[in-house]
Each structure stands twice: as C-alpha cells, then as structure tokens.
Design a protein around this motif. Structure first.
Motif, PDB file in Angstrom:
ATOM      1  N   VAL A  22       0.857  -1.188   0.000  1.00 21.95           N
ATOM      2  CA  VAL A  22       0.000   0.000   0.000  1.00 21.95           C
ATOM      3  C   VAL A  22       0.888   1.232   0.000  1.00 21.95           C
ATOM      4  O   VAL A  22       1.829   1.321   0.800  1.00 21.95           O
ATOM      5  CB  VAL A  22      -0.929   0.036   1.231  1.00 21.95           C
ATOM      6  CG1 VAL A  22      -1.868   1.234   1.150  1.00 21.95           C
ATOM      7  CG2 VAL A  22      -1.722  -1.262   1.353  1.00 21.95           C
ATOM      8  N   ASN A  23       0.599   2.170  -0.891  1.00 23.65           N
ATOM      9  CA  ASN A  23       1.348   3.427  -0.875  1.00 23.65           C
ATOM     10  C   ASN A  23       0.410   4.598  -1.124  1.00 23.65           C
ATOM     11  O   ASN A  23      -0.763   4.421  -1.461  1.00 23.65           O
ATOM     12  CB  ASN A  23       2.480   3.412  -1.909  1.00 23.65           C
ATOM     13  CG  ASN A  23       1.991   3.732  -3.310  1.00 23.65           C
ATOM     14  OD1 ASN A  23       0.882   3.358  -3.700  1.00 23.65           O
ATOM     15  ND2 ASN A  23       2.804   4.401  -4.099  1.00 23.65           N
ATOM     16  N   ARG A  24       0.940   5.771  -0.924  1.00 20.45           N
ATOM     17  CA  ARG A  24       0.214   7.015  -1.167  1.00 20.45           C
ATOM     18  C   ARG A  24       1.093   7.868  -2.056  1.00 20.45           C
ATOM     19  O   ARG A  24       2.202   8.229  -1.664  1.00 20.45           O
ATOM     20  CB  ARG A  24      -0.088   7.731   0.153  1.00 20.45           C
ATOM     21  CG  ARG A  24      -0.824   9.052   0.025  1.00 20.45           C
ATOM     22  CD  ARG A  24      -1.052   9.664   1.412  1.00 20.45           C
ATOM     23  NE  ARG A  24      -1.786  10.917   1.314  1.00 20.45           N
ATOM     24  CZ  ARG A  24      -1.219  12.097   1.089  1.00 20.45           C
ATOM     25  NH1 ARG A  24       0.094  12.184   0.945  1.00 20.45           N
ATOM     26  NH2 ARG A  24      -1.950  13.187   1.003  1.00 20.45           N
ATOM     27  N   TYR A  91      -4.149   6.679  -3.263  1.00 20.09           N
ATOM     28  CA  TYR A  91      -3.710   5.511  -2.497  1.00 20.09           C
ATOM     29  C   TYR A  91      -3.783   4.297  -3.419  1.00 20.09           C
ATOM     30  O   TYR A  91      -4.796   4.088  -4.095  1.00 20.09           O
ATOM     31  CB  TYR A  91      -4.624   5.266  -1.299  1.00 20.09           C
ATOM     32  CG  TYR A  91      -4.417   6.181  -0.124  1.00 20.09           C
ATOM     33  CD1 TYR A  91      -3.437   5.910   0.825  1.00 20.09           C
ATOM     34  CD2 TYR A  91      -5.206   7.309   0.048  1.00 20.09           C
ATOM     35  CE1 TYR A  91      -3.253   6.746   1.923  1.00 20.09           C
ATOM     36  CE2 TYR A  91      -5.026   8.153   1.135  1.00 20.09           C
ATOM     37  CZ  TYR A  91      -4.053   7.858   2.074  1.00 20.09           C
ATOM     38  OH  TYR A  91      -3.877   8.693   3.149  1.00 20.09           O
ATOM     39  N   CYS A  93      -3.496   0.127  -3.442  1.00 23.32           N
ATOM     40  CA  CYS A  93      -3.469  -1.100  -2.654  1.00 23.32           C
ATOM     41  C   CYS A  93      -3.311  -2.269  -3.625  1.00 23.32           C
ATOM     42  O   CYS A  93      -4.229  -2.557  -4.412  1.00 23.32           O
ATOM     43  CB  CYS A  93      -4.751  -1.226  -1.829  1.00 23.32           C
ATOM     44  SG  CYS A  93      -4.871  -2.772  -0.896  1.00 23.32           S
ATOM     45  N   TYR A 144      -2.471   2.055   4.940  1.00 24.32           N
ATOM     46  CA  TYR A 144      -1.221   2.751   4.664  1.00 24.32           C
ATOM     47  C   TYR A 144      -0.411   2.939   5.947  1.00 24.32           C
ATOM     48  O   TYR A 144       0.807   2.715   5.967  1.00 24.32           O
ATOM     49  CB  TYR A 144      -1.515   4.106   4.016  1.00 24.32           C
ATOM     50  CG  TYR A 144      -0.284   4.944   3.771  1.00 24.32           C
ATOM     51  CD1 TYR A 144       0.668   4.554   2.845  1.00 24.32           C
ATOM     52  CD2 TYR A 144      -0.068   6.120   4.493  1.00 24.32           C
ATOM     53  CE1 TYR A 144       1.809   5.326   2.625  1.00 24.32           C
ATOM     54  CE2 TYR A 144       1.070   6.888   4.280  1.00 24.32           C
ATOM     55  CZ  TYR A 144       1.997   6.487   3.342  1.00 24.32           C
ATOM     56  OH  TYR A 144       3.126   7.233   3.140  1.00 24.32           O
ATOM     57  N   SER A 148       3.160   1.329   6.669  1.00 28.63           N
ATOM     58  CA  SER A 148       4.292   2.249   6.799  1.00 28.63           C
ATOM     59  C   SER A 148       4.983   2.134   8.151  1.00 28.63           C
ATOM     60  O   SER A 148       6.206   2.251   8.248  1.00 28.63           O
ATOM     61  CB  SER A 148       3.830   3.695   6.592  1.00 28.63           C
ATOM     62  OG  SER A 148       3.204   3.850   5.341  1.00 28.63           O
TER      63      SER A 148
END
Length: 290
Positions: A22-24, A91, A93, A144, A148
């Motif tokens: 998952v990133n932003r 975002y 996923c 996230y 993280s």
C-alpha cells in the motif's frame, strides 16, 4: 497488452512475504502506461485529474475508487504538469493470487470470493465506486499507516483491513447497481456537497432542510440510510477527514486548520481529532512528513 505498455510485476513490490503493498503517491507524468500481474485498488484521496484505462479516459476527483484486474492497462495523470497547488493524490493497494487465497480463510461469502477470483483471472472488467460515507478512505488510511509503521500484530491487522476493504468495495458496487431511486441518491449527494463546501460554518439541520426542501426528520433518515451515521457524527468525521488533508498537504497552522473545518476552539478540535484518528494533529502531520 499493447507493446508500448509496461508490465509491473508483483515480485518488485511484494518483498515482505505479505503479498500486499500500500502506498500514497502524488501522480505526475513520469509513471508509464502499465499493466500488472496483481489486483490493484486505486483510491483518489485529493485533487483532480484523469484516469486512462485501456482505451477509455475518466475524469477523477476525491472519493472515487477503481478496481483494476490483472492484465488491464492504466495510468493516472494530473490536470496539468504544474499541479503543485492541487496535486492528484492516490492511495494504491496491491495484492496478488497468494493474498486472495489467504483471504479465502476470512471471506466466507462465495460471491465475494468469486468476485476476487475473476479480478485475479482477468475475467472481470475494471470498475469504479464512489466513497459516499468515507469508509473506503478510512480503510485506505489505516492500511497505509499499518504498512508504513508496522507494529506487533501488523500482519493480522493488514489482513483484517484488506478483508474489510474488499467487502466494502463489493457492497458499494452491487448496492449502487441495484439502487432503485437514483434521483434521491443524487439529491442527497447535493446535500453532502453543500456540507463539504461549508465546513467552516456552523451548519445545522435547519440549513440543510432549507436548501434540500426536505424536512429535518426526513434528512435524519437519509443520513442514517446513506451514511450509516447521524448528521452530527457524519459532520464531525467529515471535518476531521478534511483536516487530515490540510495537515498532509498544506503549511497552515493547526489553529488555522481547526477554523477552516469549523472548530472555533482549538482544544475541542485536538480532542475530537485524537479520538477519531488516534493521534494528535501534530503527531499526525509528523508521521506523514516522515
């Protein structure tokens, strides 16, 4: 797949044996048009732009989630190269067939498992849903954060949150498709938009009744039906979600952000923020800046 399309492989992203990532990201013009060998849920958290999928182009803004099956080509683009003032934030996923098999232990509803299998086997097309009540954004933020800043039990928490996201998206897709009164839903969307545009004001149910031409009692029922919350609870959560955007994407002082989302008392804002988000506004800002 078009020969100009790049293939993104899961082995590049899934280096933690979770088969989940998952990133932003702030979208720009550097990411190529690409397909991938994993399922991707993309949630538009801030800004406006365009989503190019296969041969189609969709204008996008906050609240839209796209489900991209394996093998489908796509890319996000901001409205212009100079979008520093209003970036397109998404975002992402990602999860693969191994994760689908793991989720099968938790997801006991055959239609939902079949839905995931079709996304994995490219037998389902891409689709989008709108996050009417903020539940999708909340799940994306939690995924996230857990990804993280892992802690004890993070693997279990990530599986749980992903299961909730899959079910929430599935419900949105099929309840929206079967909703009998689209006009009523659209009218209620106007009410939500009014709230979003007047968060800095002391909006009351009487104000909403005046602009919607509905009675206060009917509005109370509509909030419960469409958001699962009372008016007061929904407004409070909406204000905190908006304050999170300001904390992440602006240099405003916390006292100014509190006023921008309708809080005149900084202590009240801090208390409500910590109750909903789990961290004080200063801690939240530091987490995302780090």
């Amino acid at each position: 797949m078009n020969p100009t399309t790049q293939l993104f492989k899961g082995e590049v992203f899934f280096q933690n044996n979770l088969h989940l990532w998952v990133n932003r990201s702030s979208e720009d013009f550097t990411v190529p048009f690409h397909a991938h060998d994993f399922i991707e849920y993309c949630y538009v958290a801030e800004g406006k732009g365009f989503h190019h999928i296969e041969r189609e182009t969709f204008p996008v803004s906050k609240g839209l989630l796209f489900a991209i099956p394996v093998g489908f080509s796509h890319v996000f683009r901001p409205t212009s190269p100079d979008s520093l003032g209003n970036p397109l934030i998404v975002y992402n996923c990602l999860f693969d067939a191994h994760m689908v098999n793991q989720l099968a232990v938790v997801l006991q509803d055959p239609p939902i498992l079949e839905h995931l299998t079709e996304l994995q086997n490219s037998k389902s097309s891409y689709f989008s849903v709108f996050d009417r009540d903020g539940s999708i954004e909340s799940l994306m933020q939690k995924l996230y954060r857990e990804m993280s800043v892992p802690s004890i039990g993070s693997t279990t928490m990530l599986h749980t949150l992903l299961s909730q996201l899959v079910v929430t998206v599935y419900r949105q897709k099929y309840t929206e498709a079967n909703k009998p009164d689209i006009q009523v839903a659209n009218d209620f969307d106007q009410v939500i938009q009014y709230l979003e545009q007047h968060l800095h004001e002391a909006v009351t149910m009487s104000d909403l009744a005046r602009i919607s031409k509905w009675s206060i009692r009917h509005l109370q029922r509509m909030f419960q039906q469409h958001t699962g919350q009372s008016f007061g609870s929904f407004l409070q959560n909406l204000r905190i979600q908006k304050s999170c955007e300001f904390l992440r994407g602006s240099e405003h002082k916390i006292s100014s952000i509190a006023e921008l989302v309708g809080y005149r008392n900084i202590d009240s804002f801090n208390a409500v923020f910590k109750k909903i988000v789990g961290k004080a506004p200063t801690e939240y800002r530091k987490l995302y800046r780090s």
